[in-house]
Motif scaffolding. Structure first.
Motif, mmCIF file in Angstrom:
data_model
loop_
_atom_site.group_PDB
_atom_site.id
_atom_site.type_symbol
_atom_site.label_atom_id
_atom_site.label_comp_id
_atom_site.label_asym_id
_atom_site.label_seq_id
_atom_site.Cartn_x
_atom_site.Cartn_y
_atom_site.Cartn_z
ATOM 1 N N ARG A 18 0.814 -1.218 0.000
ATOM 2 C CA ARG A 18 0.000 0.000 0.000
ATOM 3 C C ARG A 18 0.841 1.258 0.000
ATOM 4 N NH1 ARG A 18 -3.991 -1.782 4.889
ATOM 5 N NH2 ARG A 18 -4.282 -3.911 4.136
ATOM 6 N N THR A 19 2.140 1.104 -0.175
ATOM 7 C CA THR A 19 3.002 2.293 -0.239
ATOM 8 C C THR A 19 3.994 2.089 -1.391
ATOM 9 O OG1 THR A 19 4.783 1.392 1.140
ATOM 10 C CG2 THR A 19 2.951 2.478 2.304
ATOM 11 N N PRO A 20 4.516 3.184 -1.931
ATOM 12 C CA PRO A 20 5.513 3.044 -3.001
ATOM 13 C C PRO A 20 6.761 2.299 -2.531
ATOM 14 C CG PRO A 20 4.702 5.312 -2.860
ATOM 15 C CD PRO A 20 4.135 4.579 -1.679
ATOM 16 N N ALA A 21 7.026 2.306 -1.217
ATOM 17 C CA ALA A 21 8.244 1.666 -0.707
ATOM 18 C C ALA A 21 8.071 0.169 -0.444
ATOM 19 C CB ALA A 21 8.672 2.353 0.595
ATOM 20 N N ALA A 22 6.834 -0.329 -0.488
ATOM 21 C CA ALA A 22 6.556 -1.683 0.018
ATOM 22 C C ALA A 22 7.446 -2.777 -0.589
ATOM 23 C CB ALA A 22 5.090 -2.020 -0.201
ATOM 24 N N LEU A 23 7.624 -2.748 -1.911
ATOM 25 C CA LEU A 23 8.389 -3.835 -2.539
ATOM 26 C C LEU A 23 9.856 -3.801 -2.111
ATOM 27 C CD1 LEU A 23 6.726 -3.724 -6.049
ATOM 28 C CD2 LEU A 23 6.602 -5.640 -4.434
ATOM 29 N N GLU A 24 10.399 -2.590 -2.011
ATOM 30 C CA GLU A 24 11.798 -2.496 -1.563
ATOM 31 C C GLU A 24 11.916 -2.923 -0.095
ATOM 32 O OE1 GLU A 24 13.816 1.244 -2.323
ATOM 33 O OE2 GLU A 24 15.582 0.521 -1.224
ATOM 34 N N VAL A 25 10.900 -2.597 0.684
ATOM 35 C CA VAL A 25 10.906 -3.015 2.093
ATOM 36 C C VAL A 25 10.925 -4.550 2.174
ATOM 37 C CG1 VAL A 25 9.547 -3.042 4.224
ATOM 38 C CG2 VAL A 25 9.792 -0.915 2.939
ATOM 39 N N ILE A 26 10.087 -5.193 1.374
ATOM 40 C CA ILE A 26 10.050 -6.668 1.372
ATOM 41 C C ILE A 26 11.433 -7.207 0.985
ATOM 42 C CG2 ILE A 26 9.100 -8.677 0.144
ATOM 43 C CD1 ILE A 26 6.429 -7.023 -0.036
#
Ligand code: 3PG
Length: 213
Positions: free
Chosen positions: A48-56
């Motif tokens: 739900r955020t633009p950062a989510a995939l990098e966070v994962i």
């Protein structure tokens, strides 16, 4: 993706899965470390955020003992991007025919979202044994899952949506609940202010909650 055996081992150890919406990629490492310090072994990061995939991606490199899942999967694009980012498991809020098609191309841990007996039966027929019960409190809560356990004892659930430290034990005491998910373990404010200690304290309290149930 991880195998269901690895996922079940992680949630057997700590049956609380933080469901977190993370806005800053740089929070990935301190967040993973705080959850691990508290004794948790899984986390679901919502897309739900633009950062989510990098966070994962970054969280999945911190420590093998932390399984990092992707949540709010609603499209084929979400499935592909999450797997590319290194997600250990996938969680969906519900299931459209197109999403089910996309998911059917993958093995591993996929928890499709359901909120009715018919949806649970349909997903079971499609090969899913563990489902996200969402939105748990609004859709009938622990009472609903208790009622389902009589006719559908072969289906396991991870309720999320309105689960709190106050009601988590009601869910975890049910035979058809393998874990509960909730966002309370790390709030947006705690992450924004870098209060990793508060998060690790709540993770530790959640682990205790899981043991008592
Ligand atoms: C979600 O997908 O947002 C989860 O179900 C979390 O719900 P909660 O914020 O009520 O814990």
């Amino acid at each position: 993706m991880k195998t269901m055996t690895a996922f079940r081992a992680a949630i057997d150890k700590a049956p609380i899965v933080p469901v977190l919406t993370v806005h800053e990629a740089d929070h990935a490492e301190p967040l993973a470390e705080a959850l691990l310090r508290g004794g948790l072994s899984s986390v679901e990061i919502t897309l739900r955020t633009p950062a989510a995939l990098e966070v994962i991606h970054r969280m999945s490199h911190v420590d093998d003992r932390l399984l990092v899942g992707a949540g709010t999967i609603i499209s084929e694009g979400d499935v592909d991007a999450s797997l590319k980012a290194g997600a250990d498991f996938l969680v969906t809020p519900g299931a459209s025919p197109l999403l089910l098609d996309a998911l059917s191309n993958h093995d591993g841990v996929i928890l499709p979202g359901v909120s009715t007996a018919s949806e649970a039966m349909a997903r079971f027929d499609e090969g899913y044994g563990v489902m996200k019960f969402f939105p748990a409190e609004a859709a009938g809560g622990a009472k609903f899952l208790k009622a389902l356990s009589a006719p559908l004892p072969h289906i396991d659930f991870m309720p999320t949506g309105g689960v709190t430290p106050e009601n988590a034990a009601d869910y975890l005491s049910l035979p058809n609940v393998v874990a509960v998910g909730g966002s309370w373990i790390a709030t947006a404010d705690e992450m924004a202010s870098g209060d990793w200690q508060a998060i690790s304290d709540k993770a530790a309290a959640a682990v205790k909650l899981g043991r008592r149930a």
